[in-house]
Write an enzyme that holds these catalytic residues in place. Structure first.
Site, short mmCIF file in Angstrom:
data_model
loop_
_atom_site.label_atom_id
_atom_site.label_comp_id
_atom_site.label_asym_id
_atom_site.label_seq_id
_atom_site.Cartn_x
_atom_site.Cartn_y
_atom_site.Cartn_z
N LYS A 130 0.86 -1.31 0.00
CA LYS A 130 0.07 -0.08 0.00
C LYS A 130 1.05 1.36 0.00
O LYS A 130 0.18 2.33 -0.12
CB LYS A 130 -1.07 -0.03 1.12
CG LYS A 130 -2.02 -1.16 1.16
CD LYS A 130 -2.90 -0.88 2.22
CE LYS A 130 -3.95 -2.50 2.33
NZ LYS A 130 -3.14 -3.49 2.69
N LYS A 165 -8.47 1.20 5.83
CA LYS A 165 -7.90 -0.23 5.92
C LYS A 165 -6.75 0.04 6.54
O LYS A 165 -5.78 1.14 6.38
CB LYS A 165 -7.91 -0.89 4.52
CG LYS A 165 -7.24 -0.04 3.09
CD LYS A 165 -7.44 -0.82 2.09
CE LYS A 165 -6.88 0.06 0.80
NZ LYS A 165 -7.27 -0.75 -0.34
N ARG A 215 -7.59 -9.25 -9.83
CA ARG A 215 -6.14 -9.63 -9.57
C ARG A 215 -5.51 -9.79 -10.86
O ARG A 215 -6.00 -10.69 -11.42
CB ARG A 215 -6.25 -10.73 -8.45
CG ARG A 215 -4.72 -11.41 -8.58
CD ARG A 215 -3.51 -10.32 -8.37
NE ARG A 215 -3.92 -9.77 -6.83
CZ ARG A 215 -3.69 -10.35 -5.58
NH1 ARG A 215 -3.35 -11.66 -5.62
NH2 ARG A 215 -3.84 -9.63 -4.53
N ARG A 229 -12.56 -10.96 -9.06
CA ARG A 229 -12.92 -11.47 -7.85
C ARG A 229 -14.15 -10.58 -7.58
O ARG A 229 -14.00 -9.31 -7.28
CB ARG A 229 -11.89 -11.15 -6.70
CG ARG A 229 -10.74 -11.97 -7.02
CD ARG A 229 -9.38 -11.77 -6.05
NE ARG A 229 -8.98 -10.38 -6.12
CZ ARG A 229 -8.17 -9.86 -5.32
NH1 ARG A 229 -7.37 -10.63 -4.56
NH2 ARG A 229 -7.92 -8.49 -5.46
N ARG A 237 -15.73 -6.20 0.30
CA ARG A 237 -14.48 -6.87 0.13
C ARG A 237 -14.45 -7.93 -0.88
O ARG A 237 -15.49 -8.99 -0.81
CB ARG A 237 -13.90 -7.46 1.45
CG ARG A 237 -13.54 -6.38 2.38
CD ARG A 237 -13.38 -6.79 3.85
NE ARG A 237 -14.24 -7.82 4.32
CZ ARG A 237 -14.04 -8.57 5.37
NH1 ARG A 237 -13.01 -8.61 6.13
NH2 ARG A 237 -15.10 -9.38 5.72
N ASP A 277 -3.86 -5.34 -8.02
CA ASP A 277 -5.62 -5.13 -7.81
C ASP A 277 -6.02 -3.84 -8.38
O ASP A 277 -5.62 -2.83 -8.37
CB ASP A 277 -5.84 -5.23 -6.23
CG ASP A 277 -5.50 -6.52 -5.71
OD1 ASP A 277 -5.10 -7.46 -6.21
OD2 ASP A 277 -5.34 -6.36 -4.34
N GLU A 286 -3.56 -1.84 -5.15
CA GLU A 286 -2.41 -2.35 -4.47
C GLU A 286 -1.54 -3.10 -5.48
O GLU A 286 -1.94 -3.62 -6.69
CB GLU A 286 -2.91 -3.41 -3.54
CG GLU A 286 -3.65 -2.60 -2.25
CD GLU A 286 -3.95 -4.08 -1.01
OE1 GLU A 286 -3.35 -5.05 -1.28
OE2 GLU A 286 -4.95 -3.57 -0.25
N ASN A 288 0.97 -6.08 -4.94
CA ASN A 288 1.29 -7.20 -3.93
C ASN A 288 2.53 -7.99 -4.29
O ASN A 288 2.74 -8.65 -5.30
CB ASN A 288 -0.08 -8.25 -3.84
CG ASN A 288 -1.26 -7.61 -3.27
OD1 ASN A 288 -1.57 -7.49 -2.26
ND2 ASN A 288 -2.08 -7.24 -4.38
#
Length: 324
Positions: A130, A165, A215, A229, A237, A277, A286, A288
């Site tokens: 993040k 978050k 993703r 997703r 979420r 994401d 994000e 990751n």
């Protein structure tokens, strides 16, 4: 790419007993490596030892199989010198990205001259999901990082709805949607400030999340595939770990633009396996790099072999090191 020699691979990950083999990306990669004849070892981050200039790991040889409830067999523990006894270390334990995680990156960085570590530990340490993403703010929704309640109230007034978050959370944990009324916002900020010493992230709510949070997986800077997703009923979420569902997808022009912007930098940093994401086909949220997931669903939908692509990229990295 043809694999010429079997590799000895040490996998730093979570306990084998607890993984869900139906969707676990690390298990998927291990299966692909084993199919190529690679010898696999498993160890946990606390099993690392630094002694007399060497980094050691108490590891167990492991064989994996896609059988629910009987998915691995361990051999007897061995003390491996990660610089001399193995060809590749896969750093794949899940966050939290805390001091324990950071310490492991420092230790693994010390074997980099002798052994390929994937992802590069210094780059993982310097690219929290993040925070690294802030380098690409032009693709992000309006974002703030703070501990200041008045700043959050002002941000909410500006954007109407927000998402709050943790800065170092994972798997969708502790992600909150705050509506226009701001009900319980003060209590939520108090809770975050009491629970974490670091600031938290606040972003404008993107209604398009209802259609999914995509993703996208990049392998050595190149797009390997993507999965959409979709949040469960009553959820914002979309993480599969909290009840989201996976759906086949293709990339938008904006998503391709994002990948083209990120790819060269990911490759330069040695971030070989990355999951980004994107919400609503355009908003990057994000990057990751610690232990990205999603390749099982991607391969199931597309008939691809992302695990094989990762091993091909590892082979290419090893060949480049040997030739240097």
């Amino acid at each position: 790419m043809t694999q010429l020699n079997p590799l000895t691979v040490a996998v730093q990950m979570d306990p084998m007993e607890g993984i869900r083999i139906g969707g676990d990306s690390t298990f998927h990669i291990m299966l692909a490596g084993q199919a190529r004849g690679h010898r696999l070892y498993h160890y946990l981050a606390p099993d690392l030892t630094y002694r007399d200039g060497r980094v050691l790991a108490k590891a167990r040889p492991v064989k994996v199989q896609k059988v629910e409830g009987d998915h691995f067999v361990f051999g007897e523990p061995e003390m491996l010198d990660l610089g001399r006894d193995v060809d590749v270390v896969l750093m794949r334990q899940d966050p939290p990205f805390d001091l324990s995680y950071i310490t492991a990156t420092h230790l693994l960085e010390r074997v980099q001259e002798e052994t390929l570590v994937v992802n590069d530990p210094a780059s993982v340490r310097n690219a929290p999901e993040k925070l690294f993403v802030l380098d690409y703010a032009r693709f992000m929704p309006p974002t703030m990082i703070t501990r200041d309640l008045e700043q959050v109230k002002s941000f909410l007034a500006q954007h109407g709805e927000i998402v709050v978050k943790p800065l170092y959370g994972n798997a969708g944990n502790a992600v909150f949607h705050v509506g226009r009324s701001g009900a319980n916002l003060s209590a939520l900020v108090e809770l975050f400030n009491a629970s974490w010493v670091e600031p938290f992230m606040v972003q404008a709510f993107i209604p398009g999340v209802a259609e999914g949070d995509k993703r996208i997986v990049l392998v050595d800077g190149e797009v390997a595939g993507a999965v959409n997703r979709i949040p469960g009923a009553g959820e914002i979420r979309s993480n599969l770990a909290v009840g989201g569902s996976a759906a086949k997808t293709v990339l938008t022009e904006r998503e391709l633009e994002i990948c083209e912007a990120l790819g060269p930098e990911l490759k330069r940093r040695g971030l070989l396996f990355v999951g980004i994401d994107v919400i609503g086909g355009e908003w990057l949220t994000e990057i990751n790099v610690t232990s990205p997931t999603g390749i099982v669903s991607i391969d199931a939908f597309n008939g691809t072999n992302t695990g094989g692509m990762i091993w091909d990229a590892i082979d290419a990295r090893l060949a480049a090191r040997a030739a240097a």
